[in-house]
Design a protein around this motif. Sequence first.
Motif, short mmCIF file in Angstrom:
data_model
loop_
_atom_site.label_atom_id
_atom_site.label_comp_id
_atom_site.label_asym_id
_atom_site.label_seq_id
_atom_site.Cartn_x
_atom_site.Cartn_y
_atom_site.Cartn_z
N ALA A 341 0.83 -1.21 0.00
CA ALA A 341 0.00 0.00 0.00
C ALA A 341 0.86 1.26 0.00
O ALA A 341 0.52 2.25 -0.67
CB ALA A 341 -0.93 -0.01 1.21
N VAL A 342 1.96 1.24 0.74
CA VAL A 342 2.87 2.38 0.75
C VAL A 342 3.42 2.63 -0.66
O VAL A 342 3.47 3.78 -1.12
CB VAL A 342 4.03 2.14 1.74
CG1 VAL A 342 5.14 3.18 1.54
CG2 VAL A 342 3.51 2.20 3.17
N ARG A 343 3.83 1.58 -1.33
CA ARG A 343 4.36 1.74 -2.68
C ARG A 343 3.32 2.29 -3.63
O ARG A 343 3.62 3.15 -4.49
CB ARG A 343 4.89 0.39 -3.19
CG ARG A 343 6.15 -0.08 -2.46
CD ARG A 343 6.51 -1.49 -2.84
NE ARG A 343 7.72 -1.94 -2.16
CZ ARG A 343 8.09 -3.21 -2.08
NH1 ARG A 343 7.35 -4.16 -2.65
NH2 ARG A 343 9.21 -3.54 -1.44
N GLN A 344 2.08 1.82 -3.52
CA GLN A 344 1.02 2.32 -4.38
C GLN A 344 0.76 3.80 -4.11
O GLN A 344 0.57 4.60 -5.04
CB GLN A 344 -0.26 1.53 -4.16
CG GLN A 344 -1.41 1.92 -5.09
CD GLN A 344 -1.08 1.66 -6.54
OE1 GLN A 344 -0.63 0.57 -6.90
NE2 GLN A 344 -1.32 2.63 -7.40
N ALA A 345 0.78 4.19 -2.84
CA ALA A 345 0.58 5.60 -2.49
C ALA A 345 1.71 6.45 -3.04
O ALA A 345 1.48 7.59 -3.50
CB ALA A 345 0.48 5.76 -0.97
N GLU A 346 2.94 5.95 -3.01
CA GLU A 346 4.07 6.69 -3.55
C GLU A 346 3.93 6.92 -5.04
O GLU A 346 4.24 7.99 -5.57
CB GLU A 346 5.38 5.95 -3.24
CG GLU A 346 5.76 6.01 -1.76
CD GLU A 346 6.97 5.16 -1.43
OE1 GLU A 346 7.60 5.41 -0.38
OE2 GLU A 346 7.31 4.26 -2.23
N LEU A 351 2.73 10.75 -9.53
CA LEU A 351 1.99 11.13 -10.73
C LEU A 351 1.31 12.49 -10.60
O LEU A 351 0.96 13.10 -11.61
CB LEU A 351 0.93 10.07 -11.04
CG LEU A 351 1.47 8.71 -11.51
CD1 LEU A 351 0.34 7.71 -11.64
CD2 LEU A 351 2.20 8.86 -12.85
N GLY A 352 1.15 12.97 -9.37
CA GLY A 352 0.44 14.24 -9.18
C GLY A 352 1.31 15.41 -8.84
O GLY A 352 0.80 16.51 -8.58
N ARG A 353 2.63 15.25 -8.85
CA ARG A 353 3.51 16.36 -8.48
C ARG A 353 3.62 17.39 -9.60
O ARG A 353 3.43 17.07 -10.78
CB ARG A 353 4.89 15.81 -8.10
CG ARG A 353 4.88 15.10 -6.75
CD ARG A 353 6.18 14.44 -6.42
NE ARG A 353 6.11 13.80 -5.09
CZ ARG A 353 6.73 12.69 -4.77
NH1 ARG A 353 7.51 12.06 -5.65
NH2 ARG A 353 6.60 12.19 -3.55
N PRO A 354 3.96 18.64 -9.25
CA PRO A 354 4.11 19.69 -10.27
C PRO A 354 5.20 19.34 -11.27
O PRO A 354 6.22 18.74 -10.93
CB PRO A 354 4.50 20.92 -9.45
CG PRO A 354 4.00 20.64 -8.07
CD PRO A 354 4.14 19.17 -7.88
N LEU A 355 4.97 19.73 -12.54
CA LEU A 355 5.94 19.48 -13.60
C LEU A 355 6.00 20.67 -14.54
O LEU A 355 5.01 21.37 -14.75
CB LEU A 355 5.55 18.23 -14.41
CG LEU A 355 5.77 16.86 -13.77
CD1 LEU A 355 5.23 15.78 -14.70
CD2 LEU A 355 7.24 16.62 -13.47
#
Length: 387
Positions: A341-346, A351-355
């Motif tokens: 679950a931790v890996r999935q959350a990471e 995928l949602g960080r600013p770019l």
Amino acid sequence: MADVLIIGAGPVGLFMAALLLQDGVEVQVLEQRTVPEAHSRAIGIHPPALAALARTGVAEAVVAEGVQIRRGVALAGGKTLAEMSFAGVSDRFPFVLSLPQGRTAAMLERRVNELDAGAVHRGVRVTRISDDGGCLTAEAASPGGEPQRGELHYAAPLVIAADGVRSAARAQRGVPLRAKDYPDSYFMGDFADATGFGPDAALFLAGAGIVESFPLPGKRRRWVARLGRDELAAVRQGGDALWLMDCVRARTGLEIDPGSNSMLSSFGVRTRLARRMVAGRTALIGDAAHEVSPIGGQGMNLGLLDAAALAPIVTAAVRGQDVAARLRTFERDRMRAAVKAVRQAEINMALGRPLADSLLAVRNQAIGGVAAVPAVNAWIARRFTMH
């Protein structure tokens, strides 16, 4: 004296109590809050957890009140990049259910009270757990140690700690944690829904950071925005419904009504994994054993599945069976589930960080390409729903 003491009357502790009471196990549930918590970040119940809740007869009522999210949509620049259906993840529950955690807990507490009206003890703060080799005794007081209540003693051969991320029981048993803090921060709020998305979840992949939007009961919708460093400072200095409205408008082009706001919350992200889940005759479940990023809605679900896996082992132990091997298997399997679950959350956070615009275009194109492959799309849907 009881067969089992359960510390914590959140949804995980109450679910464990209901499972054990149904098997004829006498339990006492100790909760320091005098009334249930009013607000919670947790809203998503995944299909495996719904199947577990069905064992107590609660799933039907939970599903009737919640919103069935059967599809997620990823958007960028006003265009749909990808769609994900949950139709294939479960025959019985082909959806993620959206329901505030407080409502789930209320239905579970009602079920516990049906089974034993005297099982839940509120306003009881555990201050010490002692072990005489055959029995565990929890010394407790009302919050603040009001003298008229005095010191209370509850005893049982087994203790189950479901008392959350600041677990006093975990500290009492000397179980260390593996801790990790992340740079990600989020700001969220609940508003009236005027989007037209209906029961769909929507992810807006903007260069400034992701905005997530989930339906709630009562024709409402939750908005969650990933914050940059400057935005986090602004929120801390006075972020309000108007601030979140402006953020949503800038990143999605959609309008939300700040006057309809009913909840606001900002939060950072961290994980805390207990080094073990079984310490002598004490077992840790839920956030007491593993705090996982709220991104992806894994935390409460992990705890419910902990309880479902542990309950038959506890029942067997109460009946005098040797359960040492089963407890080792439980600990191994549930700790692996937490790490997964931790890996999935990471992944979800990354995928949602600013770019920058150039990288944003590449990422969005890749997401669209992956989602267009049916087998991969179905596999991701199963991973997201904790299968």
